[in-house]
Design an enzyme around this catalytic site. Structure first.
Site, mmCIF file in Angstrom:
data_model
loop_
_atom_site.group_PDB
_atom_site.id
_atom_site.type_symbol
_atom_site.label_atom_id
_atom_site.label_comp_id
_atom_site.label_asym_id
_atom_site.label_seq_id
_atom_site.Cartn_x
_atom_site.Cartn_y
_atom_site.Cartn_z
ATOM 1 C CB ALA A 158 7.265 8.463 -0.830
ATOM 2 C CD GLU B 32 4.442 11.417 -7.175
ATOM 3 O OE1 GLU B 32 4.168 11.383 -8.400
ATOM 4 O OE2 GLU B 32 5.593 11.588 -6.739
ATOM 5 N N GLY C 150 8.476 9.228 -5.698
ATOM 6 C CA GLY C 150 9.718 9.599 -5.022
ATOM 7 C C GLY C 150 10.931 8.872 -5.591
ATOM 8 C CD GLU D 64 9.244 13.482 -6.320
ATOM 9 O OE1 GLU D 64 8.846 12.635 -5.481
ATOM 10 O OE2 GLU D 64 8.874 14.653 -6.317
#
Ligand code: HXC
Length: 262
Positions: free
Chosen positions: A69, A136, A113, A116
């Protein structure tokens, strides 16, 4: 059809698949809100488009599928903003609802992300240069787009815990061994090989493809008994389609089936 997006490149192929390329190479394809909005819009656009029967999702550039992200977008967010905006829930849920197969062609870093997003796809094929991770914890946070749940289901608790707590990366060989990636290809052949897979899926009955996807996904959501019952009913229902008659008749007549999605 206009497939113009700020953060995605779209290439539709005559063989019935489309290649969706995450296109923020200056940020190693970091996932921001605009990108998830674009991806959701494209999925809306092709959900009922019979010319697109399978998607490939990959990253632009030579280095990354997606490096996570977008940290620069998230850094100043408050809890109230994250909670009210339900950060990335819309993009996550839209991908989960998509009924056609999405193959993640992981061409480099798939971190946070990015990992993911790859796991939200139906299966992952990887370049031999791919690196997977959920780092993260290095930022004082944790996975937030389903990573702790999907990684654990895919590779088991021990490896998932190791990955999220230490932030270490898995290379492609380990990812394949662990069941995170289904196949690994030499880096420069990744897209060509993935195109062959997508074309093969796109040539099948789209109804059978949908049903197969639904069944396998059910395995992660139900008990064995419920899952087998769901499979059996869906299997029976496929006999309502012309494609089942065509598939079996073509086999008996020793010819290629011509699936029409009916
Ligand atoms: C924003 C990013 C980014 C990210 C890289 N960039 N990753 N920008 N968000 N996630 C940017 C860098 O700032 C840099 O921009 C450019 O991309 C190139 O990256 P470099 O770091 O210079 O490249 P390199 O040295 O080769 O290192 C590659 C890397 C590293 C190991 C992948 O970039 C990295 O560690 N990235 C962050 C990985 C990460 O922590 N991901 C998890 C994010 S949190 P400039 O402008 O300097 O050139 C997350 C949460 C998910 O994903 C849940 C949300 C709900």
């Amino acid at each position: 059809m206009a497939d113009t997006y700020d953060t995605l490149l779209i290439e539709r192929h005559a063989d019935g698949y489309a290649v969706v390329t995450l296109n923020r190479p200056e940020a190693l394809n970091a996932l921001n809100s605009a990108l998830f909005t674009d991806l959701a819009a494209f999925l809306d656009a092709v959900e009922h488009d019979d010319t697109v029967r399978c998607l490939i999702l990959t990253g632009s550039g030579d280095k990354a599928f997606a490096a996570g992200a977008d940290i620069k977008e998230m850094a100043d967010q408050t809890y109230a903003e994250m909670y009210r905006g339900n950060f990335f829930a819309h993009g996550h849920d839209r991908i989960v609802r998509f009924r056609k197969p999405i193959i993640a062609a992981v061409n480099g870093f798939a971190l946070g992300g990015g990992c993911e997003l790859a796991m939200l796809c139906d299966f992952i094929v990887a370049s031999d240069k791919a690196k997977f991770g959920q780092p993260e914890i290095n930022l004082g946070v944790a996975p937030g787009i389903g990573g702790s749940q999907r990684l654990t289901r895919l590779v088991g608790k021990s490896k998932a815990m190791d990955m999220v707590l230490t932030a270490r990366m898995m290379d492609a060989a380990e990812a394949e061994r662990a069941g995170l990636a289904s196949r690994v290809f030499p880096h420069d052949q990744l897209l060509d090989e993935t195109r062959k897979i997508a074309a093969r899926i796109a040539a099948q009955s789209p109804l059978a493809v949908m049903a197969n996807k639904e069944m396998v996904n059910a395995a992660l959501e139900t008990t064995l008994t419920q899952g087998v019952q769901f499979e059996r009913r869906l299997f029976h229902s496929l006999f309502a389609f012309e494609d089942q008659k065509e598939g079996m008749t073509a086999f008996i007549e020793k010819r290629k089936p011509d699936f029409r999605g009916r």
